[in-house]
Enzyme design. Structure first.
Site, PDB file in Angstrom:
ATOM      1  N   THR A 231      32.304  24.001 -22.025  1.00 28.70           N
ATOM      2  CA  THR A 231      32.174  25.289 -21.720  1.00 28.70           C
ATOM      3  C   THR A 231      32.627  26.633 -22.739  1.00 28.70           C
ATOM      4  O   THR A 231      33.612  26.324 -23.455  1.00 28.70           O
ATOM      5  CB  THR A 231      33.095  25.533 -20.310  1.00 28.70           C
ATOM      6  OG1 THR A 231      32.870  26.962 -19.904  1.00 28.70           O
ATOM      7  CG2 THR A 231      34.333  24.909 -20.355  1.00 28.70           C
ATOM      8  N   ASP A 232      32.244  27.769 -22.464  1.00 25.52           N
ATOM      9  CA  ASP A 232      32.808  28.625 -23.485  1.00 25.52           C
ATOM     10  C   ASP A 232      34.063  29.390 -22.986  1.00 25.52           C
ATOM     11  O   ASP A 232      34.794  30.035 -23.540  1.00 25.52           O
ATOM     12  CB  ASP A 232      31.678  29.948 -23.269  1.00 25.52           C
ATOM     13  CG  ASP A 232      31.525  30.683 -21.897  1.00 25.52           C
ATOM     14  OD1 ASP A 232      31.879  30.117 -20.852  1.00 25.52           O
ATOM     15  OD2 ASP A 232      30.971  31.506 -21.891  1.00 25.52           O
TER      16      ASP A 232
END
Ligand code: NAD
Ligand code: TYD
Length: 361
Positions: A136-137
């Site tokens: 994920t970012d």
């Protein structure tokens, strides 16, 4: 040829498995789908694959080393695509333990099992093997307004138990490549939305609450910014990285689509006003500002130029086309929504929202 997918009964994993088996280019490859069927995993997402000769569902936990070893030895996959995780920030605040177990210990278990299996391979099979880690970012932390979007070299500054556990798993994957040479690729993607999204996350929660005439709980001032990507674009990006990504590299995946939460909620209300008008008036009347999330990250933004430059991937959907498809999907799939809202879902709503009295923000 076979893939071992973990978490393939969840939101993104089930979209990935369905897309993989629907595409003539990959439909002849068996998918072994290992999923513990937590509250977020749902075999109804995969109902269209019932009896499918190329889909092998295995109900089990990624932290069980003997099980993972057995699956690798039996099915001899050419790749592991690792989606399985605890994925909801608010749940990680209420109960971080499960996040440490699945996201860190589970990834460690898979890496060790994959390393053991990979070391038995030789020649082309060894060279072709991949461990694809889906991340994920949120591992990059929060951006100031106007700051450049996250690149792959942005420092890791996770702020929630969820993002910290994903950051830890990313580091393990990196180390298993660096130390043992395990052929890994990692992707860090922004917020997804689309079909089969569990209605605890912003977009599906707003759609199902609006349709039920319930308040639309916007945390804090609603000005937090996320980059939103239609889930089918995420699965196509994973396929590109799995096929052509460089070993040991990470690729950021995003939608070039930064938006404030309140604007997302208003857009959903406007679409519902068009597609399912309510005699009581616009759904926007239900918007309710509530107490903020502790440690709430203000802004995420993805610089997705590397995956475009190296692999030629760009999202196919705009937010306008993707959110319309998503709202239409929820309107057409009331049975699925009703089923996932039974049981533990209600307990979660009480846990997360009872203490968030409506605020004036
Ligand atoms: P999800 O919560 O919808 O699904 C997770 C799946 O993993 C479920 O099917 C669940 O049953 C399974 N699972 C959980 N613990 C397990 C265990 N111990 N063993 C086996 N299976 C287990 O999550 P999602 O939104 O589909 O996310 C998938 C992956 O993508 C996660 O790794 C997440 O961190 C990452 N990601 C998600 C988003 C997003 O916007 N949803 C964005 C970027 C990255
Ligand atoms: P979410 O979908 O939980 O994803 P993430 O926290 O991983 O980005 O939340 C997206 C944004 O929406 C986030 O800024 C929190 C906010 N939010 C609300 O305002 N109200 C809600 O009820 C939920 C679930 C999220």
């Amino acid at each position: 040829m076979t893939l071992l997918v973990t978490g393939g009964a969840g939101f993104i994993g089930s979209n990935f498995v369905l897309d993989w088996l629907a595409d003539p280019a990959t439909a002849n490859e068996t998918v072994v789908n290992l999923d513990a069927l937590t509250y977020a995993g749902n075999l109804r997402n995969l109902a269209s694959l019932q009896g499918h000769p190329k889909h092998v569902f295995v109900h089990g936990d990624i932290t069980e080393r003997a099980l993972v070893d057995r699956l690798l030895a039996e099915h001899r996959p050419r790749a592991v695509v690792h989606f399985a995780a605890e994925s909801h920030v608010d749940r990680s605040i209420h109960g971080p333990g499960a996040f440490m177990k699945t996201n860190i210990d589970g990834t460690f278990t898979l890496l060790e099992a994959a390393r053991g299996f990979w070391s038995t391979l030789d020649g082309d099979a060894k060279a072709a093997f991949r461990f694809h880690h889906v991340s994920t970012d949120e591992v990059y932390g929060s951006l100031q307004p106007g700051a450049p979007a996250f690149t792959e070299t942005h420092p890791y500054e996770p702020n929630s138990p969820y993002s910290a556990s994903k950051a830890a798993s990313d580091h393990l994957v990196r180390a298993w490549h660096h130390t043992y040479g395990l052929p890994v690729v990692t992707t860090n993607c922004s917020n997804n939305y689309g079909p089969w999204h569990f209605p605890e996350k912003l977009i599906p929660l707003m759609i199902v609450n609006a349709l039920a005439g319930k308040p639309l709980p916007v945390y804090g001032d609603g000005q937090q910014i996320r980059d939103w990507l239609y889930v089918k674009d995420h699965t196509s990006a994973i396929r590109a990285v799995l096929a052509r990504g460089r070993l040991g590299e990470t690729y950021n995946i995003g939608g070039w689509n930064e938006q404030a939460n309140i604007d997302i909620v208003r857009r959903i209300c406007a679409l519902l006003d068009e597609l399912k008008p309510d005699a009581a008036g616009s759904y926007a009347r239900l918007i309710t500002f509530v107490a903020d999330r502790p440690g709430h990250d203000r802004r995420y933004a993805i610089d997705a130029r590397k995956i475009e430059r190296e692999l030629g991937w760009r999202p196919a959907e705009t937010f306008e086309t993707g959110i319309r498809k998503t709202v239409e999907w929820y309107l057409a799939n009331g049975d699925w929504v009703r089923e996932v809202q039974s049981g533990g879902y209600r307990d979660w709503l009480a846990t997360n929202y009872a203490a968030r009295a409506a605020s004036a923000a």
